[in-house]
Write an enzyme that holds these catalytic residues in place. Structure first.
Site, PDB file in Angstrom:
ATOM      1  NE  ARG A  22      -5.346   1.570  -3.568  1.00  0.00           N
ATOM      2  CZ  ARG A  22      -5.947   0.617  -2.844  1.00  0.00           C
ATOM      3  NH1 ARG A  22      -7.025  -0.018  -3.330  1.00  0.00           N
ATOM      4  NH2 ARG A  22      -5.495   0.308  -1.645  1.00  0.00           N
TER       5      ARG A  22
ATOM      6  NE  ARG B 104      -9.238   1.556   1.293  1.00  0.00           N
ATOM      7  CZ  ARG B 104      -7.930   1.603   1.531  1.00  0.00           C
ATOM      8  NH1 ARG B 104      -7.461   1.204   2.709  1.00  0.00           N
ATOM      9  NH2 ARG B 104      -7.096   2.032   0.633  1.00  0.00           N
TER      10      ARG B 104
ATOM     11  NE  ARG C  47       0.409   6.704   0.499  1.00  0.00           N
ATOM     12  CZ  ARG C  47      -0.369   5.632   0.466  1.00  0.00           C
ATOM     13  NH1 ARG C  47      -0.415   4.874  -0.581  1.00  0.00           N
ATOM     14  NH2 ARG C  47      -1.133   5.345   1.477  1.00  0.00           N
TER      15      ARG C  47
ATOM     16  NE  ARG D  48      -8.580  -2.970   2.144  1.00  0.00           N
ATOM     17  CZ  ARG D  48      -7.524  -2.191   1.911  1.00  0.00           C
ATOM     18  NH1 ARG D  48      -6.542  -2.144   2.791  1.00  0.00           N
ATOM     19  NH2 ARG D  48      -7.443  -1.496   0.814  1.00  0.00           N
TER      20      ARG D  48
ATOM     21  CE  LYS E 132       0.645   1.108   3.217  1.00  0.00           C
ATOM     22  NZ  LYS E 132       0.178   0.203   2.134  1.00  0.00           N
TER      23      LYS E 132
HETATM   24  P1  AP5 Z   1      -4.216  -3.958   4.985  1.00  0.00           P
HETATM   25  O1  AP5 Z   1      -3.568  -4.120   6.330  1.00  0.00           O
HETATM   26  O2  AP5 Z   1      -5.491  -3.221   4.920  1.00  0.00           O
HETATM   27  O3  AP5 Z   1      -3.149  -3.408   3.917  1.00  0.00           O
HETATM   28  P2  AP5 Z   1      -2.550  -1.936   3.699  1.00  0.00           P
HETATM   29  O4  AP5 Z   1      -1.100  -2.109   3.405  1.00  0.00           O
HETATM   30  O5  AP5 Z   1      -2.924  -1.055   4.833  1.00  0.00           O
HETATM   31  O6  AP5 Z   1      -3.268  -1.551   2.365  1.00  0.00           O
HETATM   32  P3  AP5 Z   1      -3.993  -0.190   1.905  1.00  0.00           P
HETATM   33  O7  AP5 Z   1      -4.877  -0.547   0.761  1.00  0.00           O
HETATM   34  O8  AP5 Z   1      -4.640   0.493   3.087  1.00  0.00           O
HETATM   35  O9  AP5 Z   1      -2.769   0.645   1.420  1.00  0.00           O
HETATM   36  P4  AP5 Z   1      -2.805   1.844   0.495  1.00  0.00           P
HETATM   37  O10 AP5 Z   1      -1.424   2.362   0.709  1.00  0.00           O
HETATM   38  O11 AP5 Z   1      -3.202   1.587  -0.890  1.00  0.00           O
HETATM   39  O12 AP5 Z   1      -4.031   2.728   1.061  1.00  0.00           O
HETATM   40  P5  AP5 Z   1      -4.127   3.995   2.041  1.00  0.00           P
HETATM   41  O13 AP5 Z   1      -5.367   3.889   2.803  1.00  0.00           O
HETATM   42  O14 AP5 Z   1      -2.861   4.194   2.763  1.00  0.00           O
HETATM   43  O15 AP5 Z   1      -4.411  -5.447   4.402  1.00  0.00           O
HETATM   44  C1  AP5 Z   1      -5.029  -5.659   3.123  1.00  0.00           C
HETATM   45  C2  AP5 Z   1      -5.793  -6.990   3.119  1.00  0.00           C
HETATM   46  O16 AP5 Z   1      -4.851  -8.052   3.253  1.00  0.00           O
HETATM   47  C3  AP5 Z   1      -6.794  -7.158   4.273  1.00  0.00           C
HETATM   48  O17 AP5 Z   1      -7.906  -7.868   3.819  1.00  0.00           O
HETATM   49  C4  AP5 Z   1      -6.002  -7.975   5.311  1.00  0.00           C
HETATM   50  O18 AP5 Z   1      -6.853  -8.735   6.128  1.00  0.00           O
HETATM   51  C5  AP5 Z   1      -5.131  -8.838   4.408  1.00  0.00           C
HETATM   52  N1  AP5 Z   1      -3.834  -9.166   5.018  1.00  0.00           N
HETATM   53  C6  AP5 Z   1      -3.061  -8.361   5.790  1.00  0.00           C
HETATM   54  N2  AP5 Z   1      -1.921  -9.004   6.149  1.00  0.00           N
HETATM   55  C7  AP5 Z   1      -1.979 -10.240   5.569  1.00  0.00           C
HETATM   56  C8  AP5 Z   1      -1.082 -11.360   5.568  1.00  0.00           C
HETATM   57  N3  AP5 Z   1       0.082 -11.333   6.242  1.00  0.00           N
HETATM   58  N4  AP5 Z   1      -1.448 -12.456   4.864  1.00  0.00           N
HETATM   59  C9  AP5 Z   1      -2.642 -12.495   4.185  1.00  0.00           C
HETATM   60  N5  AP5 Z   1      -3.530 -11.461   4.153  1.00  0.00           N
HETATM   61  C10 AP5 Z   1      -3.194 -10.331   4.833  1.00  0.00           C
HETATM   62  O19 AP5 Z   1      -4.255   5.196   0.967  1.00  0.00           O
HETATM   63  C11 AP5 Z   1      -5.412   5.309   0.163  1.00  0.00           C
HETATM   64  C12 AP5 Z   1      -5.266   6.465  -0.801  1.00  0.00           C
HETATM   65  O20 AP5 Z   1      -5.133   7.698  -0.058  1.00  0.00           O
HETATM   66  C13 AP5 Z   1      -4.028   6.426  -1.702  1.00  0.00           C
HETATM   67  O21 AP5 Z   1      -4.255   5.640  -2.857  1.00  0.00           O
HETATM   68  C14 AP5 Z   1      -3.827   7.921  -2.028  1.00  0.00           C
HETATM   69  O22 AP5 Z   1      -4.712   8.341  -3.016  1.00  0.00           O
HETATM   70  C15 AP5 Z   1      -4.225   8.588  -0.726  1.00  0.00           C
HETATM   71  N6  AP5 Z   1      -3.055   8.777   0.142  1.00  0.00           N
HETATM   72  C16 AP5 Z   1      -2.787   8.136   1.305  1.00  0.00           C
HETATM   73  N7  AP5 Z   1      -1.623   8.541   1.825  1.00  0.00           N
HETATM   74  C17 AP5 Z   1      -1.119   9.470   0.949  1.00  0.00           C
HETATM   75  C18 AP5 Z   1       0.069  10.227   0.922  1.00  0.00           C
HETATM   76  N8  AP5 Z   1       1.012  10.104   1.886  1.00  0.00           N
HETATM   77  N9  AP5 Z   1       0.257  11.076  -0.114  1.00  0.00           N
HETATM   78  C19 AP5 Z   1      -0.665  11.219  -1.076  1.00  0.00           C
HETATM   79  N10 AP5 Z   1      -1.806  10.493  -1.130  1.00  0.00           N
HETATM   80  C20 AP5 Z   1      -2.039   9.637  -0.116  1.00  0.00           C
HETATM   81 MG    MG Z   2      -4.110   0.684   5.030  1.00  0.00          MG
END
Ligand code: AP5
Ligand code: MG
Length: 210
Positions: A167, A156, A91, A125, A16
């Site tokens: 997660r 992270r 979410r 990552r 994402k």
């Molecule tokens: P990356 O692009 O970083 O993936 P991502 O989908 O952004 O993954 P996240 O871990 O950030 O998602 P998340 O939803 O768990 O975390 P968030 O920060 O939103 O890519 C990942 C890896 O893959 C990288 O190394 C990249 O290089 C590689 N990659 C990318 N594309 C690729 C491809 N095509 N092929 C191969 N490799 C690839 O949330 C964190 C926490 O915050 C949550 O757990 C929750 O506690 C809280 N939170 C956030 N939003 C909310 C909400 N709306 N409500 C309540 N709690 C929330």
């Molecule tokens: Mg992310």
């Protein structure tokens, strides 16, 4: 360019953030990542950050009562008037309903990747704390330093295997139902997130008709 209100759905590690950065650069709209906002609040040790940390460390969700207000405040800022991309929000069904009452998304992109592919993406990552770019160790000549600005890369706190498993469970229980929610609304676009980064980007732009 047409005003676009976009949502990116997908499990942890689907790509994402990686794709949102490119899409926002291409469309000139703000990238709003709730995860990034929470991590900044945690670094700055604000009351919001202190509250969010316990949920994030456990791989759960920060309560809707906290998250909804934070996002609606951000969406009220002037740079969101010509569109925005929400990465990681909504979410829960409750969050989706709050967003609908504020600004219905024009398109919801679901980036799908099977669970078995996600663990290695997340444990490998690395992020740059200076320029914010996200990498994977498999593509880094020097795993310690950012290839763009030279700052020391960081991992992270929630990218530990046990937290990643929580997660994923949270995603399946609370966020996956949004796929049916947006399908029913007629705004869902599904993209294969297992393709390489450039092809995922092309698929997203094609789904948006750009
Ligand atoms: P990356 O692009 O970083 O993936 P991502 O989908 O952004 O993954 P996240 O871990 O950030 O998602 P998340 O939803 O768990 O975390 P968030 O920060 O939103 O890519 C990942 C890896 O893959 C990288 O190394 C990249 O290089 C590689 N990659 C990318 N594309 C690729 C491809 N095509 N092929 C191969 N490799 C690839 O949330 C964190 C926490 O915050 C949550 O757990 C929750 O506690 C809280 N939170 C956030 N939003 C909310 C909400 N709306 N409500 C309540 N709690 C929330
Ligand atoms: Mg992310």
């Amino acid at each position: 360019m047409k005003e676009l209100r976009l949502v990116f759905l997908g499990p942890p590690g689907a790509g994402k953030g990686t794709q949102a950065t490119r899409v926002c650069e291409a469309l000139g709209i703000p990238h709003i990542s709730t995860g990034d906002i929470f991590r900044r609040e945690i670094r700055e040790k604000t009351p919001l950050g202190v509250e969010a940390k316990s949920y994030i460390d456990a791989g759960g969700l920060v309560p809707d009562s906290v998250t909804n207000g934070m996002v609606m405040k951000r969406l009220s800022e002037s740079d969101c008037k010509s569109g925005f991309l929400l990465d990681g929000y909504p979410r829960t069904i409750e969050q989706a309903e709050v967003l609908d009452s504020f600004a219905k998304p024009d398109a919801v992109i679901d980036i799908s990747v099977r669970d078995e592919k996600l663990m290695s993406r997340l444990t490998g990552r690395r992020e740059c704390p200076e320029c914010g770019k996200v990498f994977h160790i498999s593509a880094l000549a020097d795993q310690e330093k950012c290839p763009i600005c030279g700052a020391a890369l960081v991992q992270r706190d929630d990218d530990k295997p046990a937290t990643i498993r929580s997660r994923l469970d949270t995603y399946h229980a609370q966020t996956e139902p949004l796929i049916a929610y947006y399908k029913a609304a007629g705004t869902l676009h599904e993209v294969d997130g297992e393709a390489d980064r450039d092809n995922v980007f092309k698929s997203i732009m094609a789904e948006l008709g750009i």
